[in-house]
Design an enzyme around this catalytic site. Structure first.
Site, PDB file in Angstrom:
ATOM      1  N   ASN A  34      16.343 -44.270 -27.827  1.00 45.37           N
ATOM      2  CA  ASN A  34      17.685 -43.819 -27.427  1.00 45.37           C
ATOM      3  C   ASN A  34      18.718 -44.354 -28.415  1.00 45.37           C
ATOM      4  O   ASN A  34      18.354 -45.016 -29.400  1.00 45.37           O
ATOM      5  CB  ASN A  34      17.990 -44.266 -25.990  1.00 45.37           C
ATOM      6  CG  ASN A  34      17.898 -45.774 -25.857  1.00 45.37           C
ATOM      7  OD1 ASN A  34      18.659 -46.503 -26.489  1.00 45.37           O
ATOM      8  ND2 ASN A  34      16.946 -46.251 -25.061  1.00 45.37           N
ATOM      9  N   ASP A  90      12.884 -45.162 -19.990  1.00 46.65           N
ATOM     10  CA  ASP A  90      12.271 -45.060 -18.659  1.00 46.65           C
ATOM     11  C   ASP A  90      10.834 -44.550 -18.741  1.00 46.65           C
ATOM     12  O   ASP A  90      10.024 -44.831 -17.873  1.00 46.65           O
ATOM     13  CB  ASP A  90      13.107 -44.117 -17.777  1.00 46.65           C
ATOM     14  CG  ASP A  90      14.453 -44.752 -17.445  1.00 46.65           C
ATOM     15  OD1 ASP A  90      14.452 -45.929 -17.040  1.00 46.65           O
ATOM     16  OD2 ASP A  90      15.497 -44.092 -17.630  1.00 46.65           O
ATOM     17  N   LYS A 107      -1.742 -40.046 -36.982  1.00 47.18           N
ATOM     18  CA  LYS A 107      -0.587 -39.147 -36.856  1.00 47.18           C
ATOM     19  C   LYS A 107      -1.029 -37.800 -36.266  1.00 47.18           C
ATOM     20  O   LYS A 107      -1.976 -37.178 -36.766  1.00 47.18           O
ATOM     21  CB  LYS A 107       0.051 -38.946 -38.232  1.00 47.18           C
ATOM     22  CG  LYS A 107       1.355 -38.215 -38.154  1.00 47.18           C
ATOM     23  CD  LYS A 107       2.024 -38.115 -39.497  1.00 47.18           C
ATOM     24  CE  LYS A 107       3.220 -37.189 -39.378  1.00 47.18           C
ATOM     25  NZ  LYS A 107       3.763 -36.823 -40.674  1.00 47.18           N
ATOM     26  N   PHE A 115      23.446 -53.676 -16.751  1.00 48.75           N
ATOM     27  CA  PHE A 115      24.376 -52.751 -17.392  1.00 48.75           C
ATOM     28  C   PHE A 115      23.930 -51.339 -17.015  1.00 48.75           C
ATOM     29  O   PHE A 115      22.761 -51.128 -16.695  1.00 48.75           O
ATOM     30  CB  PHE A 115      24.341 -52.909 -18.922  1.00 48.75           C
ATOM     31  CG  PHE A 115      25.306 -53.933 -19.439  1.00 48.75           C
ATOM     32  CD1 PHE A 115      25.148 -55.273 -19.118  1.00 48.75           C
ATOM     33  CD2 PHE A 115      26.380 -53.565 -20.246  1.00 48.75           C
ATOM     34  CE1 PHE A 115      26.041 -56.227 -19.590  1.00 48.75           C
ATOM     35  CE2 PHE A 115      27.280 -54.512 -20.720  1.00 48.75           C
ATOM     36  CZ  PHE A 115      27.111 -55.838 -20.389  1.00 48.75           C
ATOM     37  N   LYS A 175      22.712 -48.890  -8.295  1.00 44.18           N
ATOM     38  CA  LYS A 175      21.847 -49.762  -9.118  1.00 44.18           C
ATOM     39  C   LYS A 175      22.032 -51.231  -8.750  1.00 44.18           C
ATOM     40  O   LYS A 175      21.083 -52.009  -8.737  1.00 44.18           O
ATOM     41  CB  LYS A 175      22.122 -49.521 -10.609  1.00 44.18           C
ATOM     42  CG  LYS A 175      21.607 -48.172 -11.055  1.00 44.18           C
ATOM     43  CD  LYS A 175      21.861 -47.871 -12.523  1.00 44.18           C
ATOM     44  CE  LYS A 175      21.395 -46.443 -12.834  1.00 44.18           C
ATOM     45  NZ  LYS A 175      21.740 -45.978 -14.153  1.00 44.18           N
ATOM     46  N   LYS A 219      18.673 -53.080  -7.391  1.00 43.78           N
ATOM     47  CA  LYS A 219      18.053 -54.080  -8.276  1.00 43.78           C
ATOM     48  C   LYS A 219      18.451 -55.508  -7.915  1.00 43.78           C
ATOM     49  O   LYS A 219      18.164 -56.436  -8.652  1.00 43.78           O
ATOM     50  CB  LYS A 219      18.380 -53.744  -9.740  1.00 43.78           C
ATOM     51  CG  LYS A 219      17.930 -52.314 -10.098  1.00 43.78           C
ATOM     52  CD  LYS A 219      17.879 -52.037 -11.588  1.00 43.78           C
ATOM     53  CE  LYS A 219      17.570 -50.562 -11.860  1.00 43.78           C
ATOM     54  NZ  LYS A 219      17.137 -50.277 -13.213  1.00 43.78           N
TER      55      LYS A 219
END
Ligand code: PMT
Length: 398
Positions: free
Chosen positions: A211, A280, A290, A325, A339, A343
């Site tokens: 990401n 995730d 490859k 975060f 969240k 959590k």
């Protein structure tokens, strides 16, 4: 970054080394940060750089002698030493180090060092053989025993064309230690674990899923915690950033690597901050070779990664503080609150990623802080300032 240098009286003692020219840049930076810098030069320092250079950069008189024409000049060692918030001696030669270690006060700099009760920071710079000579090693040990902070010189090629230890330390490192000395040590004795950056989930030896996290926000959190006296471990996914000064960095690649590194240390940690953007999902199978492009699609079967923060929430120990975060583009409050509860967090910093000047990769951030019993909207500001503001709130939780 919160400007810790503004309004501080910093005495810079410059001694006779070719590296004297480098500290002219340091004075310029400190003056831009609104520090009140007064420079004291030894006789040999003036052979390398003129007092006028430092006067022009600091906007203050450069002091060169014990015996001046005015009252203030003839008592400069007392007034400078008394008013100092910090005494930085850079570059510090073997000779000056020897004089300081033995309490010899035969010029303005060494007498000022005896007068001041402010923190003294010494940056040695000399030929590597001089630096490793038993006499210098013994003198540096003595200085540390007195309570002076001796910053390690850098390794590299020196003006004498020899390679080794003895180059003047880099300003970025020195600045962090000075900033720490000027910051309230709210987290002294606290172990802080911070995760930062993205994770990479390999598909084959050439490709991965990841990401846009740059690590900037997490590294800013680590820098700010170090300044406040914490013992900081930074578990970082792949980033282009260098390790913040004074921080112990552990580099990981995948979510599973991060899970293992975090869980191994979490039990002995006082405060955990999960700034990282953990993937995730990962490719269900990592191909050994490859994958040919015609065969990519069947290889893109995904498997869910463990949720590290959820696991930490389950294992949270008495008194441990857990901070998450979240990067959200809509319904920040509701998404963050879900969240926080799921959590078992004490605080969640919800990053607004709806604009371009905040969140992933940007130098700035816009963050909403959510606690179980309240919230705070932070201003749109630099990531370093955001980190400082978040730590101001964490202090209240600890
Ligand atoms: O790195 P920068 O470019 O500076 O960008 C900063 C940032 C935007 C990445 C950062 O400030 C941020 O928001 N990080 C959280 C990103 C995110 O979307 O997290 P999340 O909603 O997927 O997860 C919420 C929390 O659970 C996070 O603390 C995350 O670390 C944690 N998590 C998530 C998934 C997972 N498998 N394990 C986790 O521990």
């Amino acid at each position: 970054m919160t400007n810790v240098f503004a309004g501080k009286n910093i005495i810079l003692g410059v001694t006779g080394s070719i590296a004297a020219f480098k500290v002219a840049g340091w004075v310029s930076t400190l003056a831009k940060e609104e520090a009140n810098v007064s420079v004291i030069m030894t006789d040999s320092a003036r052979r390398f750089v003129t007092p006028l250079t430092f006067e022009a950069l600091s906007g203050n008189k450069t002091y060169c002698s014990m015996f001046g024409s005015s009252d203030r000049d003839s008592m400069a060692h007392i007034s400078l030493g008394r008013e100092a918030d910090l005494l930085l001696i850079a570059p510090a030669t073997a000779n000056t180090i020897a004089r300081l270690a033995n309490g010899i006060a035969d010029d303005l700099l060494t007498t000022t060092a005896l007068v001041t009760r402010a923190g003294v920071f010494i940056c040695p710079a000399m030929n590597s053989k001089m630096y490793s000579h038993p006499a210098t090693v013994t003198n540096i040990r003595k200085l540390k025993k007195i309570g002076y902070h001796v910053l390690d010189p850098a390794h590299g090629m020196m003006a004498c064309k020899e390679e080794g230890e003895g180059r003047l330390a880099e300003w970025d490192d020195v600045a962090e230690y000075l900033a720490k000395a000027l910051t309230e040590q709210e987290f002294i004795g606290k172990k802080v674990l911070i995760t930062a950056g993205p994770t990479r989930e390999p598909l084959d030896p050439a490709r991965f899923l990841s990401n846009r996290s740059s690590g900037k926000m997490g590294y800013a959190m680590a820098r700010s915690a170090f300044r406040r006296g914490a013992d900081v471990t930074l578990i970082s996914g792949p980033t282009a950033l260098s390790c913040p000064t004074g921080v112990n960095r552990i580099e990981v690649e995948s979510a599973q690597d991060m899970f293992d590194a975090v869980l191994k240390r979490s039990g002995k940690t006082d405060i955990i901050v999960k700034t990282s953007a953990v993937a995730d999902y990962r490719p269900a199978k990592r191909a050994e070779h490859k994958v040919k492009k015609e065969q990519i699609e069947p290889h893109l079967c995904l498997k869910q990664n463990p949720d590290i923060l959820y696991e930490l929430g389950k294992r949270k120990t008495e008194g441990q503080i857990l901070i998450g975060f979240a990067a959200e583009s809509q319904d920040l409050r509701a998404a963050g609150m879900r969240k926080l509860k799921k959590k078992n967090l004490d605080l969640i910093a919800v990053n607004d990623i709806s604009g371009t000047n905040s969140g992933f990769e940007s130098e700035n951030n816009q963050v909403l802080l959510l606690f179980s019993d309240g919230s705070v909207d932070l201003p749109h500001t630099s990531k370093q300032h955001t980190a400082d503001l978040i730590w101001d709130k964490i202090v209240l939780l600890s």
